[in-house]
Design a protein around this motif. Structure first.
Motif, mmCIF file in Angstrom:
data_model
loop_
_atom_site.group_PDB
_atom_site.id
_atom_site.type_symbol
_atom_site.label_atom_id
_atom_site.label_comp_id
_atom_site.label_asym_id
_atom_site.label_seq_id
_atom_site.Cartn_x
_atom_site.Cartn_y
_atom_site.Cartn_z
ATOM 1 N N ILE A 101 0.841 -1.205 0.000
ATOM 2 C CA ILE A 101 0.000 0.000 0.000
ATOM 3 C C ILE A 101 0.875 1.253 0.000
ATOM 4 O O ILE A 101 0.685 2.160 -0.811
ATOM 5 N N ARG A 102 1.861 1.298 0.903
ATOM 6 C CA ARG A 102 2.741 2.481 0.930
ATOM 7 C C ARG A 102 3.622 2.553 -0.320
ATOM 8 O O ARG A 102 3.902 3.638 -0.835
ATOM 9 N N GLY A 103 4.052 1.407 -0.828
ATOM 10 C CA GLY A 103 4.886 1.371 -2.027
ATOM 11 C C GLY A 103 4.125 1.783 -3.275
ATOM 12 O O GLY A 103 4.710 2.303 -4.224
ATOM 13 N N ASP A 104 2.826 1.568 -3.271
ATOM 14 C CA ASP A 104 2.012 1.956 -4.429
ATOM 15 C C ASP A 104 1.553 3.413 -4.363
ATOM 16 O O ASP A 104 1.344 4.038 -5.398
ATOM 17 N N TYR A 105 1.363 3.933 -3.147
ATOM 18 C CA TYR A 105 0.695 5.241 -3.035
ATOM 19 C C TYR A 105 1.483 6.306 -2.288
ATOM 20 O O TYR A 105 1.071 7.463 -2.301
ATOM 21 N N GLY A 106 2.569 5.959 -1.606
ATOM 22 C CA GLY A 106 3.212 6.916 -0.717
ATOM 23 C C GLY A 106 4.570 7.390 -1.202
ATOM 24 O O GLY A 106 5.249 6.711 -1.976
ATOM 25 N N ILE A 107 4.946 8.571 -0.736
ATOM 26 C CA ILE A 107 6.266 9.120 -1.039
ATOM 27 C C ILE A 107 6.988 9.492 0.260
ATOM 28 O O ILE A 107 8.135 9.108 0.467
ATOM 29 N N ASP A 108 6.300 10.230 1.141
ATOM 30 C CA ASP A 108 6.932 10.742 2.356
ATOM 31 C C ASP A 108 6.539 9.928 3.593
ATOM 32 O O ASP A 108 5.408 9.462 3.705
ATOM 33 N N MET A 109 7.482 9.840 4.533
ATOM 34 C CA MET A 109 7.286 9.116 5.794
ATOM 35 C C MET A 109 6.105 9.655 6.599
ATOM 36 O O MET A 109 5.365 8.887 7.213
ATOM 37 N N GLY A 110 5.951 10.978 6.601
ATOM 38 C CA GLY A 110 4.879 11.595 7.382
ATOM 39 C C GLY A 110 3.536 11.621 6.661
ATOM 40 O O GLY A 110 2.569 12.216 7.156
ATOM 41 N N ARG A 111 3.466 10.987 5.512
ATOM 42 C CA ARG A 111 2.213 10.853 4.751
ATOM 43 C C ARG A 111 2.166 9.434 4.213
ATOM 44 O O ARG A 111 2.134 9.219 3.006
ATOM 45 N N ASN A 112 2.161 8.468 5.146
ATOM 46 C CA ASN A 112 2.289 7.074 4.703
ATOM 47 C C ASN A 112 0.983 6.283 4.736
ATOM 48 O O ASN A 112 0.983 5.061 4.790
ATOM 49 N N ILE A 113 -0.141 7.017 4.684
ATOM 50 C CA ILE A 113 -1.455 6.499 4.260
ATOM 51 C C ILE A 113 -2.198 5.582 5.218
ATOM 52 O O ILE A 113 -3.409 5.644 5.329
ATOM 53 N N ILE A 114 -1.451 4.717 5.899
ATOM 54 C CA ILE A 114 -2.151 3.648 6.633
ATOM 55 C C ILE A 114 -1.363 3.231 7.865
ATOM 56 O O ILE A 114 -0.125 3.294 7.872
ATOM 57 N N HIS A 115 -2.085 2.823 8.881
ATOM 58 C CA HIS A 115 -1.497 2.242 10.088
ATOM 59 C C HIS A 115 -1.917 0.787 10.208
ATOM 60 O O HIS A 115 -3.061 0.452 9.911
ATOM 61 N N GLY A 116 -1.010 -0.046 10.689
ATOM 62 C CA GLY A 116 -1.369 -1.415 11.068
ATOM 63 C C GLY A 116 -0.663 -1.789 12.358
ATOM 64 O O GLY A 116 0.510 -1.447 12.545
ATOM 65 N N SER A 117 -1.354 -2.475 13.251
ATOM 66 C CA SER A 117 -0.767 -2.888 14.533
ATOM 67 C C SER A 117 0.531 -3.658 14.294
ATOM 68 O O SER A 117 0.636 -4.448 13.358
ATOM 69 N N ASP A 118 1.524 -3.428 15.178
ATOM 70 C CA ASP A 118 2.833 -4.060 14.967
ATOM 71 C C ASP A 118 3.036 -5.363 15.737
ATOM 72 O O ASP A 118 4.070 -6.014 15.585
ATOM 73 N N SER A 119 2.075 -5.756 16.565
ATOM 74 C CA SER A 119 2.150 -7.047 17.276
ATOM 75 C C SER A 119 0.741 -7.415 17.731
ATOM 76 O O SER A 119 -0.154 -6.560 17.748
ATOM 77 N N VAL A 120 0.573 -8.677 18.106
ATOM 78 C CA VAL A 120 -0.739 -9.120 18.595
ATOM 79 C C VAL A 120 -1.101 -8.356 19.863
ATOM 80 O O VAL A 120 -2.260 -7.987 20.080
ATOM 81 N N GLU A 121 -0.100 -8.075 20.691
ATOM 82 C CA GLU A 121 -0.297 -7.311 21.919
ATOM 83 C C GLU A 121 -0.751 -5.876 21.618
ATOM 84 O O GLU A 121 -1.716 -5.376 22.209
ATOM 85 N N SER A 122 -0.060 -5.191 20.687
ATOM 86 C CA SER A 122 -0.477 -3.840 20.278
ATOM 87 C C SER A 122 -1.884 -3.874 19.691
ATOM 88 O O SER A 122 -2.674 -2.954 19.918
ATOM 89 N N ALA A 123 -2.186 -4.898 18.915
ATOM 90 C CA ALA A 123 -3.506 -4.997 18.288
ATOM 91 C C ALA A 123 -4.582 -5.037 19.370
ATOM 92 O O ALA A 123 -5.587 -4.317 19.276
ATOM 93 N N ARG A 124 -4.373 -5.829 20.387
ATOM 94 C CA ARG A 124 -5.344 -5.930 21.479
ATOM 95 C C ARG A 124 -5.565 -4.567 22.126
ATOM 96 O O ARG A 124 -6.689 -4.129 22.350
ATOM 97 N N ARG A 125 -4.463 -3.877 22.401
ATOM 98 C CA ARG A 125 -4.542 -2.564 23.037
ATOM 99 C C ARG A 125 -5.263 -1.565 22.129
ATOM 100 O O ARG A 125 -6.151 -0.836 22.552
ATOM 101 N N GLU A 126 -4.885 -1.532 20.862
ATOM 102 C CA GLU A 126 -5.448 -0.550 19.932
ATOM 103 C C GLU A 126 -6.925 -0.819 19.646
ATOM 104 O O GLU A 126 -7.720 0.115 19.541
#
Ligand code: GTP
Ligand code: MG
Length: 148
Positions: A101-126
């Protein structure tokens, strides 16, 4: 089953990428469990990114996430946390492979389009933070055609 918190950021919403992003997860075979378009207040943004508090980019990150509506989602399926991140690509779109998704649509780090949880633990919290009202309860009929 494993779940992940996936969120289209304000740039993705403004650029009309919500449909494409939903389509990617849906067509891969993951199950949509929660979905809402919402404006984010400062307190929620700060809690969501609490691991980054104190870093130089933190204030800009919070300003960005609160700058317009986001599309908050929960997706479910085998290994969704890691596989969902693979579909997103690297944090810096410049390092993201085409097809992500970022490789198809993004250029800058601060405009990277999408967030995804980085672990099962973070996912639960989020998921608890963004969907305190709970998630939809359903079993997709296609399941036996997705999982062996
Ligand atoms: P998220 O899915 O948004 O959590 O991104 P990530 O998990 O790929 O990266 P991380 O959690 O480390 O950072 C959160 C967000 O802060 C990133 O998506 C970037 O927009 C931003 N960010 C991270 N590191 C830097 C940095 O070194 N400089 C700047 N300007 N922004 C950064
Ligand atoms: Mg992160």
């Amino acid at each position: 089953t494993e779940q992940s918190f996936i969120m289209v950021k304000p740039d993705g919403v403004q650029r009309g990428l919500v449909g494409d992003i939903i389509k990617r997860y849906e067509q891969r075979g993951y199950t949509l469990k929660g979905l809402k378009l919402m404006n984010v207040d400062k307190s929620l943004a700060e809690k969501h990114y609490e691991e980054h508090q104190g870093k130089p980019f933190f204030p800009k990150l919070v300003d960005f996430i609160t700058s317009g509506p986001v599309c908050a989602m929960v997706w479910e399926g085998k290994n969704i946390v890691a596989a969902g991140r693979t579909m997103i690509g690297a944090t810096n779109p410049q390092a993201s492979a085409p097809g992500t998704i970022r490789g198809d649509y993004g250029i800058d780090m601060g405009r990277n389009i999408i967030h995804g949880s980085d672990s099962v633990e973070s996912a639960r919290r989020e998921i608890g933070l963004w969907f305190p009202e709970g998630l939809a309860e359903w079993t997709p009929v296609a399941k036996p055609w997705i999982y062996e």
